[in-house]
Design a protein around this motif. Structure first.
Motif, PDB file in Angstrom:
ATOM      1  N   TRP A   1       0.848  -1.192   0.000  1.00  0.00           N
ATOM      2  CA  TRP A   1       0.000   0.000   0.000  1.00  0.00           C
ATOM      3  C   TRP A   1       0.884   1.241   0.000  1.00  0.00           C
ATOM      4  O   TRP A   1       2.019   1.224   0.462  1.00  0.00           O
ATOM      5  CB  TRP A   1      -0.939   0.012   1.206  1.00  0.00           C
ATOM      6  N   GLU A   2       0.338   2.317  -0.520  1.00  0.00           N
ATOM      7  CA  GLU A   2       1.046   3.581  -0.532  1.00  0.00           C
ATOM      8  C   GLU A   2       0.998   4.213   0.859  1.00  0.00           C
ATOM      9  O   GLU A   2       0.253   3.752   1.724  1.00  0.00           O
ATOM     10  CB  GLU A   2       0.426   4.501  -1.590  1.00  0.00           C
ATOM     11  N   PRO A   3       1.820   5.231   1.122  1.00  0.00           N
ATOM     12  CA  PRO A   3       1.804   5.883   2.436  1.00  0.00           C
ATOM     13  C   PRO A   3       0.403   6.291   2.866  1.00  0.00           C
ATOM     14  O   PRO A   3      -0.413   6.730   2.047  1.00  0.00           O
ATOM     15  CB  PRO A   3       2.705   7.098   2.228  1.00  0.00           C
ATOM     16  N   LEU A   4       0.120   6.160   4.164  1.00  0.00           N
ATOM     17  CA  LEU A   4      -1.220   6.368   4.699  1.00  0.00           C
ATOM     18  C   LEU A   4      -1.308   7.666   5.485  1.00  0.00           C
ATOM     19  O   LEU A   4      -0.326   8.131   6.070  1.00  0.00           O
ATOM     20  CB  LEU A   4      -1.597   5.204   5.622  1.00  0.00           C
ATOM     21  N   ASP A   5      -2.513   8.222   5.517  1.00  0.00           N
ATOM     22  CA  ASP A   5      -2.750   9.362   6.404  1.00  0.00           C
ATOM     23  C   ASP A   5      -3.073   8.837   7.800  1.00  0.00           C
ATOM     24  O   ASP A   5      -2.989   7.639   8.069  1.00  0.00           O
ATOM     25  CB  ASP A   5      -3.851  10.272   5.845  1.00  0.00           C
ATOM     26  N   ASP A   6      -3.466   9.705   8.709  1.00  0.00           N
ATOM     27  CA  ASP A   6      -3.688   9.319  10.099  1.00  0.00           C
ATOM     28  C   ASP A   6      -4.871   8.377  10.287  1.00  0.00           C
ATOM     29  O   ASP A   6      -4.994   7.732  11.329  1.00  0.00           O
ATOM     30  CB  ASP A   6      -3.892  10.576  10.958  1.00  0.00           C
ATOM     31  N   ASP A   7      -5.758   8.300   9.309  1.00  0.00           N
ATOM     32  CA  ASP A   7      -6.923   7.428   9.411  1.00  0.00           C
ATOM     33  C   ASP A   7      -6.746   6.113   8.652  1.00  0.00           C
ATOM     34  O   ASP A   7      -7.702   5.350   8.492  1.00  0.00           O
ATOM     35  CB  ASP A   7      -8.168   8.154   8.902  1.00  0.00           C
ATOM     36  N   GLY A   8      -5.532   5.875   8.143  1.00  0.00           N
ATOM     37  CA  GLY A   8      -5.280   4.627   7.443  1.00  0.00           C
ATOM     38  C   GLY A   8      -5.757   4.613   6.009  1.00  0.00           C
ATOM     39  O   GLY A   8      -5.871   3.549   5.397  1.00  0.00           O
ATOM     40  N   GLU A   9      -6.012   5.791   5.458  1.00  0.00           N
ATOM     41  CA  GLU A   9      -6.377   5.908   4.043  1.00  0.00           C
ATOM     42  C   GLU A   9      -5.163   6.380   3.249  1.00  0.00           C
ATOM     43  O   GLU A   9      -4.222   6.946   3.811  1.00  0.00           O
ATOM     44  CB  GLU A   9      -7.541   6.892   3.872  1.00  0.00           C
TER      45      GLU A   9
END
Length: 272
Positions: free
Chosen positions: A251-259
């Protein structure tokens, strides 16, 4: 909505370079398991195990001599408690006394964990884990020759424990106090129970009398062989795990919510 399992796995991997398991009580991730990572959940989806009898048939087709049942997983000695937090998560001395927690003086483990405000954090605690892994030498060498593992990822080692605690924070700057206490009565020498002052969501605490939980594991994939520059040069035989490598998350880098973070702009290779 938070993609809890994916964010947790991602944060723990950043901190340990190993793969976390959001469902440690399940028994499917074992030494020799192979499969792929689910890019939506972070879960390792097991497709089989190299110690299964049907996999031996695949090995027989390439070697015909080696029986993996003769090379079972090795179980190491019990280690010290394993406790780790992601960046910004801080373990602190246990702040409560015996007047607040009965039996705290006999605790097998006790700790406070402080999480950051407005930033997601993850925590993993394993009580005296034992590592199970492939024996050194021939196993990796034999598996490399099995073509069915070409695009798969294999689990060479697993951390097993009798008690664990895992948590993904809610970004409120929360503090969690927890302790692993002996059960009262005749079972108090072998059975342990978790105590915590927190009722936060996403805190998982479990205990057992045996090493049945698998909160952490390693994973490798084959290194593709480069064709020799000289036509008559032989392809080298693999030596132990030398022809196996760690893999990046699928997966690509995630934001704080795992998206997926919308600012992602990187061409780093990932496992797909």
């Amino acid at each position: 909505m938070v993609n809890t399992s994916l964010k947790y796995v991602d944060l723990i991997r950043q901190r340990t370079s190993k793969w976390a398991n959001w469902f440690p009580e399940k028994q499917d991730i074992r030494v020799g398991s192979y499969g792929r990572f689910n890019a939506q959940t972070g879960r390792f989806d097991v497709e089989g195990n190299v110690y299964d009898p049907k996999f031996q048939k695949l090995l027989d087709a390439t070697d015909g001599k080696m029986k993996l049942s003769d090379y079972p997983p090795v179980r190491d000695e019990e280690e010290k408690d394993f406790a780790v937090g992601s960046m910004g998560v801080r373990p602190k001395d246990f702040s409560l006394g015996s007047d607040a927690v009965e039996g705290i003086d006999k605790a097998a483990y006790k700790q406070d964990w402080q999480f950051m405000q407005d930033k997601r954090g993850a925590m993993l605690v394993m009580y005296k884990p034992r590592q199970e892994h492939f024996p050194k030498g021939k196993v990796f060498e034999a598996l490399y020759k099995v073509p069915e593992l070409k695009d798969k990822y294999i689990v060479p080692s697993v951390y097993k424990c009798r008690a664990y605690a895992i948590y993904l924070s809610n970004k409120t700057g929360e503090k969690i106090s927890m302790a692993l206490l002996p059960k009262s009565g005749e079972d108090n020498k072998t059975q342990l129970d978790w105590w915590t002052d927190s009722k936060v969501e996403n805190l998982q605490i479990r205990s057992d009398t045996d090493y049945v939980f698998s909160p952490l594991f390693t994973c490798k994939r084959k290194i593709p062989l480069i064709r020799p520059l000289m036509r008559d040069s032989p392809t080298p035989d693999p030596v132990d795990e030398g022809f196996w490598m760690e893999c990046y998350p699928p997966w690509e880098p995630l934001d704080d919510d795992g998206e997926i973070d919308p600012v992602y702009d990187d061409d780093q290779e990932v496992c797909t």
